[in-house]
Structure formats: C-alpha cells, structure tokens
Motif scaffolding. Structure first.
Motif, PDB file in Angstrom:
ATOM      1  N   VAL A 490       0.908  -1.246   0.140  1.00 17.16           N
ATOM      2  CA  VAL A 490      -0.087  -0.124  -0.119  1.00 17.16           C
ATOM      3  C   VAL A 490       0.850   1.242  -0.136  1.00 17.16           C
ATOM      4  O   VAL A 490       2.028   1.541   0.653  1.00 17.16           O
ATOM      5  CB  VAL A 490      -1.017  -0.042   1.157  1.00 17.16           C
ATOM      6  N   TRP A 493      -2.583   5.232   3.180  1.00 17.22           N
ATOM      7  CA  TRP A 493      -3.572   4.724   4.064  1.00 17.22           C
ATOM      8  C   TRP A 493      -4.487   5.899   4.647  1.00 17.22           C
ATOM      9  O   TRP A 493      -3.825   6.869   5.007  1.00 17.22           O
ATOM     10  CB  TRP A 493      -3.318   3.864   5.218  1.00 17.22           C
ATOM     11  N   VAL A 537      -7.726   3.266   0.566  1.00 14.68           N
ATOM     12  CA  VAL A 537      -6.408   2.227   0.130  1.00 14.68           C
ATOM     13  C   VAL A 537      -5.709   2.676  -1.073  1.00 14.68           C
ATOM     14  O   VAL A 537      -6.653   2.569  -2.172  1.00 14.68           O
ATOM     15  CB  VAL A 537      -6.514   1.022   0.642  1.00 14.68           C
TER      16      VAL A 537
END
Length: 554
Positions: A490, A493, A537
């Motif tokens: 990722v 966030w 995300v």
C-alpha cells in the motif's frame, strides 16, 4: 471414671493436637507462595482469533483476565502441515502467556490450543486459529486433548459433596454431645456417626487432591504422575487440603474424650479454634480466594459453611437421636435451645449467602444469563422451601405438647434434611462452575469486545480489526491483501469514523504504516451507536479504492 483418670487422656489428646498442628505448619512451609486471582478467561490474543496476518509472528501472545499457571505440555501451536510450530516452553508473566513460534513454518492456517490453571484451581482451556498470508484448511491437534474428562469432572463433584456431608456429620454430633446431650443417654450412636463423618471428610479431602491432578491436566481417573501430583501438592489448592488433613488429625485427639464424656473449657476452645481454621480451607481452595475482595469472600464463605454444618448437623442429631431417645423433660429443655441455635445459623446463612451472591454474581443480568447465576437461583428457591419447613418446625417446638408428641417435629426435621441434601448437591456443582462475574465478562474472540471484518473492493481485500469496540479509546489494525489473498503493498492509508445518528461528522483516524501491508492507528469513539468507518487505500500512483464498515460500539 474419675477426674484423675481423665487427666492422662487429656494430656495425650493435647500432645496429639500439637502433632497435628506441626503437620499443618509443615504443609504451609513446604508450599510455595502464589498470588491470588480470579477464575481466568482468555480476553485477547495476538494474532487475534480468525485474523489473517501478512507474515508469520515470532510468538503467539495469550492475555487472560487474571494470572494463570502452567499445565506442562498443554499449550501448542500447530502449523498448516500438522507439525508443531511452537518452540521451547511458553513464558508466564501475570496475565500474559507468550508462546515462541517458528516464523518460517509457512503460509496457511495455524491452530492454537491451550490449557492453564486459574488461581481458584479450575482449568481453563480453549483453541482458536489464525492465518498467515491466506486461510487454509485448519490443522488438527492429534498430540494432546484439552477437553475435560467427564468422569473426572463428575467425580470431583461427588468428592466435594462427600466433603460437605462428612463435615455436617462431624460437626452436628460434636456440637450436640458437647452442649445438649443428656447425661443419662449413651453416647455410642452419636460418636459412631461423628467418627464416620470424620472418615468421610478425610477420604473426600484425599480424593479431591487425587482428582485434582487429572482434572487440571485433562486426563482420566488413573492418569496420575509424580510431576502432576507434585504440582498439585505445591499449589494453593494442595496446601489448603494438606492443612485441612493436619487440622482433622489434630482435632481427632480432642474428639475422642468429647465423645466419651464432657470435656473442659480449654479443650472445647481448642477444638472450636481447630474447627474454625479447618472451615477456612474450603474458601482458600476455591472461588472466594480469587474474588475481587478475597478477605471478605473467604470469611463469608467460611461462615456460610460453618452455619450450614451447625444447622444440618444439628438437624440430623435431632431427628436421628434426641427426638427418639430423650424423654419429655429433656426435650422441654433441649428444643428451645436448639430453636435459638437454628435461628442464628439460618440468619448467618442468609447474610453470608447474600454477600457471596453480590460478590460472585456482580450484576442482576448474570443471574439469568450464566450457569452460575441460574444455580444460585435454584439454591435460593430450595433454601426458601427449607426455611418454610424450618419455620413450621420452630412453631412446633414452641407448643407445650411437643415434648410429649415429638413425631411431628421428627417428620419436619427429616423433610428439612432431605431438601438440604439437594441444596448440598447444587452447592457441589456451584463451586465447580465459573463465577457469574467472570462468565459474564468473558470477552475472548470476535463479537464481544472486539470487531473484525474483511472488506472487499475491486483492487484489494482489507482485514479490519478494532479493539475493544467500545466507547473510548480503540486500536485499529489494517491488513491489505490482493484478490488472491496475497499481501498487497500500500502506498497510502486513510481512514475516518462517523456516527450520523448522533450528529458526529467524520473523524480522521491517524494511521501509521508498520509495514507496506499493515497499518495501525488509535481513535477515540466518544458515544455508543453504529459507527461508520471508511478506509481509502491507494495501491499505486493512480489506483485507489474506498471500503466501509458499520461497527456497533457499546
């Protein structure tokens, strides 16, 4: 027999008392000190039950509601391939148990099984799974069985019932022979009953010690080893039972002259002290020693048990001997005294029972929502029935013609004894049941004091964990996975929490990326209700998706 003839016997009795007390003291000195705590339950674990984590942890951490003790070989972590993943002995530090785990055991679902001992000497066992990378078929633990043996569990209840029965059969004759027994009547029958009570009580105490080994370890009746027996004898439970045996041995030397004839005040006082000390060993080996107020609970439980023994033991003596053998003049003197004793014993039972219930049940809801609470209600109902019969008996003893016609009193007495025999059975089950204050607060696993969910989007799956899912400060853990359940890196966030029903606009949840697939944050949720959590995300410079979840907050 003259007073001079009795003096050597009394000296011998006191020497025997001293020997018994030395045995008791030795048991206390040999037993290690351990802190008191309550009937424990698993309140959380890391990894959490049913969680999917991106990488294998180096240890599994179990957190219980109270400190626990180890049962050798009963905490295991099984890898997806069925092999042992735990390495070395688990470490115990108060409420926390840390189990070292091989981090290279591979991807898939792991099984954690445990069995530990809470401070009230009851075993606590359970199992849960967690997954590394992606879930797989859960493995089976074929190397150990943490389930309790039903034969052993029932045998423990029988032993406790015999202990209560032996206590009242000992206390009743001793009390009546010492204070109410007519001089003209033979003491042989009551003395035999008292010796039988002492024998039953001693047998039950030894049986409880023996059964505690397989009860805590999860084995059968004959699964007794030196290590397990040593662990039980060295525990607070074992200490209490060894002390009880020593006190019974000491008391036996004073009971013999009491059963033969009246004893002096000094011997009676010593016998009363030994009896009081022995009564304390019951609560010290059970729930009261581990309650939120142990000093109060121990004293109250000892008073409760002593009042029961006086009342029921006296009833057995009244129905079995006095109402059959004593004449009208003797009964006229005895029955009013016994009526006052019974009233005091019942008052003590009611007061002590009320205090016990307030401590162990804690909330009104727990009375109907837990097994412990329902057993307490059953005991209250039976006790109310006994009180009604006792009130009828007391009314009979006040009548002028009762001494001439004792059959009505005898019938009422035996009805009391029959009902209270059932009460003792309920009590023997009650002391083996998790207290309502603990059962009602068991928050282990998802759905109680913990929220977990897997949220899906076209780009990824997001594992969300919120702990404790209650008003106030909460911890959020986020784990990202690809659509085929592989760890998803990722780039960014974002998370918010809102409670539209209370007019609370979205609150930003600060997140810290612990790894590129795992983020962590803290958020304060000030009100109860269905909170709306939204997670955005971003997996690349241009790819991102938002998922949401409704979380009930108590």
């Amino acid at each position: 027999m003259t007073v001079a003839d009795l003096r050597p016997r009394r000296r011998l009795a006191r020497v025997g008392v001293l020997a018994g007390l030395l045995v008791t003291l030795l048991g206390l000195l040999l037993a290690p000190a351990t802190p008191a705590s309550a009937h424990a339950v698993l309140v959380s674990s890391s990894p959490s039950a049913s969680a999917v984590v991106p990488s294998a942890p180096g240890a599994v951490v179990l957190t219980f509601s109270e400190p626990v003790r180890k049962v050798p070989g009963k905490i295991r972590v099984i890898a997806p391939d069925g092999a042992r993943a735990d390495r070395g002995e688990p470490s115990f530090s108060g409420t926390v148990v840390t189990v070292p785990v091989d981090p290279s055991a591979g991807r898939g679902t792991y099984l954690v099984s445990y069995r530990v001992i809470s401070a009230d000497s009851h075993p606590v066992s359970g199992a849960f799974t967690y997954s590394v990378g992606a879930p797989s078929t859960p493995p089976a633990d074929t190397g150990t069985d943490n389930r309790a043996d039903p034969v052993v569990e029932n045998a423990v209840k029988v032993a406790k019932y015999l202990g209560y029965a032996g206590l009242l059969l000992l206390v009743g004759p001793a009390l009546v022979l010492g204070a109410l027994w007519p001089r003209r009547l033979s003491r042989r029958g009551p003395a035999r009953l008292a010796w039988a009570g002492l024998g039953v009580l001693a047998f039950a105490t030894v049986a409880e010690l023996w059964l505690q080994v397989p009860y805590t370890a999860g084995g059968g009746l004959l699964d007794i080893g030196g290590t397990g027996l040593g662990a039980v004898l060295g525990s607070p439970y074992g200490t209490a039972h060894l002390v009880r045996l020593g006190l019974l041995a000491a008391a036996a030397f004073l009971l013999r002259p009491l059963f033969a004839g009246p004893v002096g005040r000094t011997d009676a006082v010593i016998l009363a002290i030994l009896g009081g000390a022995a009564l304390v060993t019951w609560p010290l080996a059970g729930h009261p020693a581990a309650s939120p107020a142990p000093a109060v609970s121990v004293v109250v439980d000892a008073v409760h048990l002593g009042a029961m023994a006086v009342w029921l033991g006296g009833l057995v003596m009244l129905g079995g001997f006095l109402l059959r053998r004593a004449d009208e003049r003797e009964l006229t003197a005895i029955l009013p005294v016994w009526s006052r004793w019974a009233a005091l014993a019942v008052a003590a039972l009611l007061l002590a029972g009320t205090v016990q219930a307030l401590i162990e049940v804690a909330t009104p809801a727990a009375l109907v929502e837990t097994t412990y609470g329902r057993l307490v209600l059953a005991k209250i109902g039976l006790f109310a029935l006994v009180l009604a019969v006792a009130a009828y008996s007391r009314a009979l003893t006040r009548r002028a013609d009762t001494a001439r016609q004792p059959r009505a009193v005898r019938r009422a007495v035996w009805v009391e004894v029959a009902i209270t025999a059932v009460v003792l059975g309920v009590t023997a089950t009650l002391v083996q049941t998790t207290p309502a204050r603990t059962a009602a607060s068991d928050v282990a696993g998802p759905g109680a004091g913990y929220f977990t969910a897997t949220l899906s989007s076209p780009l990824y799956s997001l594992q969300v964990e919120l702990d404790p899912a209650e008003r106030g400060n909460n911890t959020v853990h986020l784990y990202a996975y690809t659509k085929d359940n592989r760890p998803q890196p990722v780039v960014e966030w974002k998370a918010t929490a809102a409670l539209p029903s209370a007019g609370i606009e979205p609150i930003e949840i600060p997140l810290l990326a612990l790894t590129d697939t795992h983020a962590y944050g803290d958020v304060n949720l000030p009100a109860a209700g269905d909170w709306q959590l939204r997670f955005t995300v971003r997996t690349s410079d241009i790819d991102q998706a938002t998922v949401s979840a409704t979380v009930p907050i108590r």
